[in-house]
Design a protein around this motif. Sequence first.
Motif, PDB file in Angstrom:
ATOM      1  N   THR A 136       0.746  -1.111  -0.015  1.00 49.88           N
ATOM      2  CA  THR A 136      -0.134   0.047  -0.013  1.00 49.88           C
ATOM      3  C   THR A 136       1.112   1.286  -0.049  1.00 49.88           C
ATOM      4  O   THR A 136       0.376   1.933  -0.780  1.00 49.88           O
ATOM      5  N   VAL A 137       2.045   1.263   0.937  1.00 50.10           N
ATOM      6  CA  VAL A 137       2.728   2.464   1.000  1.00 50.10           C
ATOM      7  C   VAL A 137       3.631   2.705  -0.250  1.00 50.10           C
ATOM      8  O   VAL A 137       3.414   3.741  -0.734  1.00 50.10           O
ATOM      9  N   ILE A 138       4.318   1.717  -0.932  1.00 54.89           N
ATOM     10  CA  ILE A 138       5.141   1.658  -1.918  1.00 54.89           C
ATOM     11  C   ILE A 138       4.575   1.950  -3.029  1.00 54.89           C
ATOM     12  O   ILE A 138       4.887   2.677  -3.990  1.00 54.89           O
ATOM     13  N   PHE A 139       3.395   1.218  -3.311  1.00 55.59           N
ATOM     14  CA  PHE A 139       2.699   1.364  -4.876  1.00 55.59           C
ATOM     15  C   PHE A 139       1.561   2.217  -4.735  1.00 55.59           C
ATOM     16  O   PHE A 139       1.453   2.818  -6.098  1.00 55.59           O
ATOM     17  N   PHE A 140       0.848   2.438  -3.773  1.00 54.09           N
ATOM     18  CA  PHE A 140      -0.321   3.429  -4.005  1.00 54.09           C
ATOM     19  C   PHE A 140      -0.095   4.751  -3.264  1.00 54.09           C
ATOM     20  O   PHE A 140      -0.908   5.617  -3.864  1.00 54.09           O
ATOM     21  N   ILE A 141       0.702   4.871  -2.289  1.00 54.56           N
ATOM     22  CA  ILE A 141       0.728   6.189  -1.709  1.00 54.56           C
ATOM     23  C   ILE A 141       1.802   6.951  -2.390  1.00 54.56           C
ATOM     24  O   ILE A 141       1.503   7.961  -2.654  1.00 54.56           O
ATOM     25  N   LEU A 198      10.136   3.334  -6.283  1.00 55.89           N
ATOM     26  CA  LEU A 198      11.255   2.378  -6.762  1.00 55.89           C
ATOM     27  C   LEU A 198      11.768   2.908  -7.895  1.00 55.89           C
ATOM     28  O   LEU A 198      12.667   2.428  -8.435  1.00 55.89           O
ATOM     29  N   ASN A 199      11.303   4.235  -8.154  1.00 52.80           N
ATOM     30  CA  ASN A 199      12.114   4.673  -9.457  1.00 52.80           C
ATOM     31  C   ASN A 199      11.943   3.797 -10.971  1.00 52.80           C
ATOM     32  O   ASN A 199      12.889   3.754 -11.265  1.00 52.80           O
ATOM     33  N   LEU A 200      10.962   3.217 -10.960  1.00 47.94           N
ATOM     34  CA  LEU A 200      10.536   2.336 -12.178  1.00 47.94           C
ATOM     35  C   LEU A 200      10.518   3.312 -13.332  1.00 47.94           C
ATOM     36  O   LEU A 200       9.991   4.469 -13.211  1.00 47.94           O
TER      37      LEU A 200
END
Length: 103
Positions: free
Chosen positions: A48-53, A58-60
């Motif tokens: 939730t934190v890494i991908f939605f907030i 991740l600098n993709l």
Amino acid sequence: MFLSQYTPHLLTAGSLFVAIYLHARQSRLSFWQLSLWSAVGSAVLAITVIFFIHDNYLNLPVEVSALERLYAILMVCVLSFVYGLILALLVGYVMKLAPSFFD
């Protein structure tokens, strides 16, 4: 800037809170079940934190394929699950199996 700088600390605090809360409140589940549920909670929190907030923590690259994005989500999920499991096992050991650890 604040959230991106302190994301690892916030995830650790969240995982620790989930582990303490589950081990303190749930008495009908076994030690291992509580630890596994805590690890699942840590993985959900990390996803939730890494991908939605965050927008792009991740600098993709902007042009990333769906398979690469799925691989990144899977890696974050697995790594945070293992980290949450280790943390929950330590917390559960101190709270349930060895409550006089600090006496």
